[in-house]
Motif scaffolding. Structure first.
Motif, PDB file in Angstrom:
ATOM      1  N   THR A   2       0.846  -1.193   0.000  1.00  0.00           N
ATOM      2  CA  THR A   2       0.000   0.000   0.000  1.00  0.00           C
ATOM      3  C   THR A   2       0.884   1.246   0.000  1.00  0.00           C
ATOM      4  N   LEU A   5       0.085   6.818   3.697  1.00  0.00           N
ATOM      5  CA  LEU A   5      -1.025   7.764   3.816  1.00  0.00           C
ATOM      6  C   LEU A   5      -0.484   9.197   3.814  1.00  0.00           C
ATOM      7  N   PRO A  34      -0.879   3.583   6.301  1.00  0.00           N
ATOM      8  CA  PRO A  34      -2.242   3.389   6.808  1.00  0.00           C
ATOM      9  C   PRO A  34      -2.229   2.412   7.993  1.00  0.00           C
ATOM     10  N   ASN A  69      -2.753  10.887   1.260  1.00  0.00           N
ATOM     11  CA  ASN A  69      -3.566   9.918   0.521  1.00  0.00           C
ATOM     12  C   ASN A  69      -3.418  10.125  -0.997  1.00  0.00           C
ATOM     13  N   GLU A  88     -10.586  14.014   4.754  1.00  0.00           N
ATOM     14  CA  GLU A  88      -9.531  13.059   5.142  1.00  0.00           C
ATOM     15  C   GLU A  88      -9.143  13.105   6.613  1.00  0.00           C
ATOM     16  N   SER A 165      -9.514   9.448   7.037  1.00  0.00           N
ATOM     17  CA  SER A 165      -8.441   8.445   6.936  1.00  0.00           C
ATOM     18  C   SER A 165      -7.376   8.666   8.001  1.00  0.00           C
TER      19      SER A 165
END
Ligand code: ATP
Ligand code: MG
Length: 227
Positions: A2, A5, A34, A69, A88, A165
């Motif tokens: 991933t 973030l 994340p 993000n 966010e 997030s």
């Protein structure tokens, strides 16, 4: 794999006051993945709140890059930053920052108004967020009718009702006693571990920082140590 973030590279921020330049942040590199729980520590004046304001898109760096993000914040104008922030990021502050003379329920509804959500859905989401914080019995209490721990839980419900997030917390336990501090930290632990919430928190207290899974030290505007 991933993507991070938060992705920050070579970030600088200076303040100019009465012709004197203060280098508040110098050459900061920082990635947050994340689901991480990161604590930022450092003495008074070391740049913690300045960094938090930039992470939270309340301010922008002078130079350097910041992607949140996958979105490059240095290319955004004020309106775009505000929209990004609302989408966010959830904020929690030392002094709770609740609207006085406004019920817990209405406080938690506020970010949903900015998100353009209709009244009935706002009510239902705010009520669910408060119930999730074990405050189902305090929906109509005003901030001054709540304990410090309850007030901070209302603030956490408000921060999370939009499903951000990232949760940014600046000294979230600074205004409560030791037992309440432990209760708030247990709640943040659970949100991080069970729900995968990404948390970046500022604290002076070693014990509070101990809950994070990574600790950063700021000194004179530089990120010095990562443990
Ligand atoms: N708006 C401003 N104008 C001028 N200087 C500022 C401004 N805000 C912060 N500073 C200066 O920038 C430096 C970093 O401040 P910052 O508020 O980020 O520190 P901090 O680590 O959060 O401190 P504390 O632990 O006391 O909250 C300090 O030297 C401060 O005096
Ligand atoms: Mg500060």
């Amino acid at each position: 794999m991933t993507a991070p973030l938060l992705q920050i590279h070579g970030l600088h921020k200076a303040y100019v006051l009465d012709g004197v330049t203060i280098q508040a942040l110098r050459d900061i590199d920082l990635n947050v993945e994340p689901g991480e729980f990161v604590a930022i520590m450092g003495p008074s004046g070391s740049g913690k709140s300045t960094l938090m304001h930039i992470l939270g898109c309340l301010d922008v760096p002078d130079t350097g890059s910041y992607q949140l993000n996958g979105q490059d914040i240095t290319r955004m104008d004020g309106n775009q930053l505000a929209a990004l922030r609302n989408r966010e990021i959830g904020f929690v502050f030392q002094n709770f920052n609740l609207l006085p003379r406004t019920s817990a329920l209405e406080n938690v509804e506020t970010p949903l108004i900015y998100a353009g959500i209709g009244k009935a859905e706002r009510r239902q989401k705010a009520r669910a967020a408060l119930e999730h914080m074990a405050l189902g019995e305090r929906l109509y209490h005003l901030p001054n009718q709540l304990s410090g721990g309850q007030a901070q839980r209302v603030a956490i419900a408000r921060a999370l009702v939009t499903h951000p997030s990232l949760l940014l917390a600046d000294e979230p336990t600074g205004n409560v006693d030791t037992a309440t501090s432990a209760e708030i930290m247990a709640l943040l632990d659970a949100l991080n571990r069970q729900e995968g919430l990404t948390i970046v928190l500022i604290t002076h207290e070693q014990e509070v920082a101990g809950h994070a899974r990574r600790r950063l030290l700021l000194r004179d505007g530089r990120l010095e140590l990562q443990t």
